[in-house]
Design an enzyme around this catalytic site. Structure first.
Site, mmCIF file in Angstrom:
data_model
loop_
_atom_site.group_PDB
_atom_site.id
_atom_site.type_symbol
_atom_site.label_atom_id
_atom_site.label_comp_id
_atom_site.label_asym_id
_atom_site.label_seq_id
_atom_site.Cartn_x
_atom_site.Cartn_y
_atom_site.Cartn_z
ATOM 1 N N SER A 187 59.622 22.761 -0.670
ATOM 2 C CA SER A 187 60.415 24.134 -0.207
ATOM 3 C C SER A 187 60.526 24.400 1.380
ATOM 4 C CB SER A 187 60.170 25.359 -1.114
ATOM 5 O OG SER A 187 61.297 26.027 -1.228
ATOM 6 N N HIS A 192 58.802 35.269 11.179
ATOM 7 C CA HIS A 192 59.541 36.012 12.156
ATOM 8 C C HIS A 192 58.678 36.844 12.817
ATOM 9 C CE1 HIS A 192 62.838 34.501 9.806
ATOM 10 N NE2 HIS A 192 62.276 34.950 8.634
ATOM 11 N N CYS A 243 57.821 24.753 -4.571
ATOM 12 C CA CYS A 243 58.188 24.451 -6.114
ATOM 13 C C CYS A 243 56.976 23.484 -6.515
ATOM 14 C CB CYS A 243 59.541 23.849 -6.101
ATOM 15 S SG CYS A 243 59.525 22.056 -5.429
#
Length: 128
Positions: free
Chosen positions: A68, A73, A88
């Site tokens: 995944s 940020h 996943c």
């Protein structure tokens, strides 16, 4: 599609300023943490923001994994970071691998305060 999504808002990060300011530093650490945890990086895209005078500002980036993704940020002006680690569990349970990457990033960023959420994705609703 069932998997684990670890989400955090990190405040008062007391890490080396280069981690929040330098795209290359953050990208290298994120990719290496994924590899060390046994996940499979397929590619990474990290963007270096700059101030009007050309000085480095925050960084935004994603490591795309076969399992995944990791997204991060940074806001160096306030020593804050948002972090997502999602895996996943289709062919194997990757939850421990996700938690390892997450913990490496927490240890690297050294937040003084955190808001965390663990979400199990893709669980079928129970019938009433």
């Amino acid at each position: 599609m069932q998997g684990l999504h670890l989400i955090a808002d990190l405040y008062h990060c007391d890490c080396d300023p280069a981690v929040l300011l330098d795209r290359n530093v953050l990208e290298t650490r994120c990719v290496n943490f994924c590899k060390e945890a046994g996940l499979t990086p397929l590619g990474a895209y990290f963007y270096q923001f700059t101030h009007d005078d050309g000085e480095k500002a925050g960084v935004t980036g994603t490591v795309v994994l076969a399992e995944s993704h990791v997204a991060i940020h940074t806001w160096p002006e306030t020593n804050a970071v948002t972090l997502d680690v999602y895996v996943c569990n289709f062919s194997r349970d990757n939850s421990d691998r996700a938690r390892a990457v997450y913990q490496h990033l927490i240890d690297l960023l050294q937040p003084g305060e955190m808001i965390e959420k663990d979400v199990m994705r893709g669980e079928l609703p129970t019938s009433v």
